[in-house]
Design an enzyme around this catalytic site. Structure first.
Site, PDB file in Angstrom:
ATOM      1  N   LYS A   5       5.221  -1.443 -16.432  1.00 61.23           N
ATOM      2  CA  LYS A   5       4.977  -0.260 -15.590  1.00 61.23           C
ATOM      3  C   LYS A   5       6.184   0.673 -15.704  1.00 61.23           C
ATOM      4  O   LYS A   5       7.328   0.205 -15.637  1.00 61.23           O
ATOM      5  CB  LYS A   5       4.761  -0.705 -14.141  1.00 61.23           C
ATOM      6  CG  LYS A   5       4.403   0.434 -13.185  1.00 61.23           C
ATOM      7  CD  LYS A   5       4.078  -0.087 -11.778  1.00 61.23           C
ATOM      8  CE  LYS A   5       3.654   1.031 -10.834  1.00 61.23           C
ATOM      9  NZ  LYS A   5       3.303   0.537  -9.474  1.00 61.23           N
ATOM     10  N   SER A  39      -1.151   2.249  -7.463  1.00 57.61           N
ATOM     11  CA  SER A  39      -0.452   3.049  -8.436  1.00 57.61           C
ATOM     12  C   SER A  39      -0.326   2.402  -9.820  1.00 57.61           C
ATOM     13  O   SER A  39      -0.112   3.113 -10.798  1.00 57.61           O
ATOM     14  CB  SER A  39       0.953   3.374  -7.921  1.00 57.61           C
ATOM     15  OG  SER A  39       1.749   2.210  -7.818  1.00 57.61           O
ATOM     16  N   SER A  97      -0.536  -1.626  -4.594  1.00 61.81           N
ATOM     17  CA  SER A  97      -0.592  -1.069  -5.948  1.00 61.81           C
ATOM     18  C   SER A  97      -0.751  -2.060  -7.081  1.00 61.81           C
ATOM     19  O   SER A  97      -0.965  -1.658  -8.221  1.00 61.81           O
ATOM     20  CB  SER A  97       0.655  -0.234  -6.221  1.00 61.81           C
ATOM     21  OG  SER A  97       0.482   1.027  -5.652  1.00 61.81           O
TER      22      SER A  97
END
Ligand code: GLN
Length: 493
Positions: A78, A159, A183
Site C-alpha cells: 500500500k 482505503s 480500510s
C-alpha cells in the site's frame, strides 16, 4: 500447470522450496500480469526491479539452504508505507514526488522475511475514504462486475482499494493494508478476499504515513486465511521506534491454525442489525453463525449498547488526529512546496496546502481543527473520547459471555464508482460495522462468505479479544472451509 499467478503465499513458498518452480518464474509472471492489468489503476508505482531482485535472492537462498519465511513471494505494498528510494505518495499530490530516504518497519520486516515488492498500491488519499475515489492518482476500478450484463465500474472499497483489487485480480498473492476504521476489512469484503487488522500495537506504525495515530494499524490482505496468518506474522513485532508498539512475542499463527472451534463461544451483537441492511447480508450473517456452530462453537446473543455512537465518535476522533498529523505538510519539510511570486511564509503554507490536499482531506482537517478548537473541544472531542471509552467497555463486558464476535463486514456489497462520492455521510455510513472494533483497538478480520444476487462478494467480520488474533484466524478458517468461496472476477481488462 496452472499459472503461477493463481498461487497464494503458502503455495509459492512451498513450491520454491520444493523446486517445483523458481522464484524468478513467479516474479516474472506477476510482473507481466501487473502490467497487463493497468486499466484497474491498482498500482501508483510499479517496481518490477524490486520483485525480480528479491526473487533472484530467493533462488540463491534456496541453493544455499537459507530460505526465509517469505522467500520468493512478491507482494504489493500500500502506498502509505514509506519505502526507501521508492516514491511514496499516500495517493496525495502533497507527496506526489516524495521519495523517502527511510523504510517503514513493516516493509523492512517483509523484506527481511524474503518478500519482494511488485509496486506501490493505490489508496484513498492519506487513507481517508471508503471507495478509493479520493486518490489524487485516480480511483481504482474493482475487477468485479455485476452480473446484470452492464459494465458499471465498481469501487474496490477503501482505503486499501488498490491492495484489494490487486489481490482479487491475482496481480499479487498478497498485499499490505492499513486499517484506521475499516480500510482493510471493507475492501477485502468488497473484492472477495481475506484481510486482517491485528490488535493495535502489533505492527509498528513507524514509517507509515500517519492518518489517526491512535487508530492506525497495518495488516495483511490475501486470498485465504492461512496466507493472512503467514503475512501478518512477518509484519508484526515490537519496534522501539513506535511508542505504541507492543513489546510482546509474535505467536506462530500459522502453526496455531485450526478450524476446530469446540469450546469457543461466538457472540452475535444485537445492535449490528441496522435498518435498511439488505436481506442477503442478514441471511449470510445467520449462515455464518450456523457455519461456526458446525465447527463446534456455541453461538450466543450479546449486546454492545453504545454501537450506534461509534460512527459519530470515530468521525470526530479520526479527523481530530488527522488535523494534527497533517500539520507537518507545510511546504518546508516534506513534499510539495507552492511558493507564489513575492509570497511570505503564511502565503506559502496556504498555497501549498490548498494545492496539495484533496477535498476529502481538507474536509477532515476542517472538522478536526473545529472539534479541537477552544470553544468546541469539550462539546465534541471530549465527548467522543468518552464514547470511545464506553465502546471499549461494551466489548470488555461482552467477553464475559463470548470469545469472539461475528458480524457482517459492511452493510452493502460494492457500490458503483460515483454513486456515493457526492455525499460524505452516505460514504461514512459504510464504516458502521468496522469502526467500533477500531475504536477499541481489537483484532478483526473479514473473510468472504458468498456472492449476492448481483454476483458480488459479501464478507463476514470476526472480532476478537485483545491479542487473540489466533481465535479470529481460526474462526475465519472454519468459515472459509464451509463457505467454499472460489469465485473470482474475469480478466475483462
Ligand atoms: N473509511 C474510513 C475513513 O474514511 C476508514 C479509513 C481507514 O480505515 N483508513 O476514515
Amino acid at each position: 500447470m496452472a499459472a503461477l499467478t493463481d498461487l497464494g503465499i503458502a503455495a509459492i513458498r512451498d513450491g520454491v522450496r520444493d523446486g517445483a518452480f523458481t522464484a524468478r518464474e513467479v516474479a516474472e509472471q506477476f510482473v507481466a500480469r501487473v502490467a497487463a492489468a493497468r486499466p484497474l489503476n491498482a498500482f501508483i508505482t510499479e517496481t518490477p526491479e524490486h520483485a525480480l531482485a528479491a526473487a533472484d535472492a530467493a533462488d540463491k537462498a534456496r541453493a544455499a539452504g537459507t530460505l526465509a519465511p517469505l522467500s520468493g513471494v512478491p507482494i504489493g505494498m500500500k502506498d502509505l508505507f514509506c519505502t526507501a528510494g521508492v516514491r511514496s505518495t499516500a495517493a496525495s499530490a502533497m507527496l506526489g514526488d516524495f521519495v523517502p530516504p527511510y523504510e517503514s518497519t513493516v516493509s523492512e520486516k517483509l523484506w527481511a522475511a524474503g518478500a519482494g515488492m511488485l509496486g506501490k498500491l493505490n489508496l484513498d488519499q492519506f487513507a481517508m475514504g471508503s471507495s478509493n475515489e479520493t486518490s489524487a492518482f485516480g480511483n481504482v476500478v474493482s475487477p468485479w462486475r455485476r452480473n446484470d450484463g452492464g459494465n458499471a465500474a465498481l469501487t474496490p472499497g477503501g482505503s486499501s482499494g488498490g491492495s484489494a483489487a490487486a489481490v482479487a485480480a491475482r496481480l499479487c498473492p498478497a498485499a499490505t493494508g492499513t486499517d484506521t476504521g475499516g480500510s482493510i476489512r471493507q475492501p477485502a469484503a468488497f473484492t472477495g478476499i481475506s484481510g486482517i487488522k491485528p490488535t493495535y500495537g502489533r505492527c509498528s506504525r513507524w514509517g507509515i504515513v500517519a492518518f489517526a495515530s491512535s487508530l492506525d494499524q497495518a495488516g495483511a490482505m490475501a486470498r485465504d486465511v492461512r496466507d493472512c496468518a503467514l503475512m501478518l506474522q512477518a509484519m508484526s513485532g515490537f519496534d522501539p521506534k513506535d511508542a505504541t508498539s507492543l513489546d510482546l512475542p509474535v505467536p506462530d499463527w500459522e502453526a496455531g491454525l485450526s478450524a476446530d472451534l469446540r469450546g469457543k463461544r461466538v457472540g452475535i451483537p444485537r445492535e449490528y442489525r441496522v435498518d435498511d441492511m439488505p436481506a442477503e447480508i442478514d441471511a449470510l450473517w445467520r449462515q455464518g453463525a450456523a457455519w461456526l456452530k458446525d465447527a463446534g462453537a456455541e453461538v450466543v446473543e450479546v449486546s454492545l449498547p453504545h454501537t450506534r455512537y461509534a460512527l459519530p465518535a470515530y468521525y470526530i476522533v479520526a479527523p481530530a488526529e488527522a488535523s494534527s498529523n497533517l500539520a507537518r505538510y507545510d511546504g518546508v519539510r516534506y513534499g510539495l512546496r507552492d511558493l507564489p511570486e513575492g509570497a511570505g511564509l503564511q502565503d506559502m503554507y496556504a498555497a501549498t496546502r490548498a494545492a496539495g490536499f484533496g477535498a476529502e482531506v481538507k474536509r477532515r482537517i476542517l472538522i478536526g481543527t473545529y472539534v479541537l478548537s477552544a470553544g468546541f473541544y469539550d462539546a465534541y472531542y471530549t465527548q467522543a473520547q468518552k464514547i470511545r471509552a464506553l465502546i471499549a467497555r461494551d466489548f470488555e463486558q461482552a467477553w464475559a459471555s463470548c470469545d469472539l464476535l461475528l458480524t457482517p463486514t459492511a452493510p452493502s456489497a460494492a457500490f458503483a464508482l460515483g454513486e456515493r462520492s457526492a455525499d460524505p455521510i452516505a460514504m461514512y455510513l459504510n464504516d458502521v460495522f468496522t469502526v467500533p472494533s477500531s475504536l477499541a483497538g481489537l483484532p478483526a478480520m473479514s473473510v468472504p462468505g458468498g456472492l449476492d444476487g448481483q454476483g458480488l462478494p459479501l464478507g463476514l467480520q470476526l472480532i476478537g479479544r485483545p491479542l487473540d488474533e489466533q481465535t479470529v484466524l481460526n474462526a475465519g478458517l472454519a468459515i472459509e472451509a464451509r463457505a467454499g468461496f472460489g469465485e473470482r472476477p474475469s480478466d475483462w481488462w
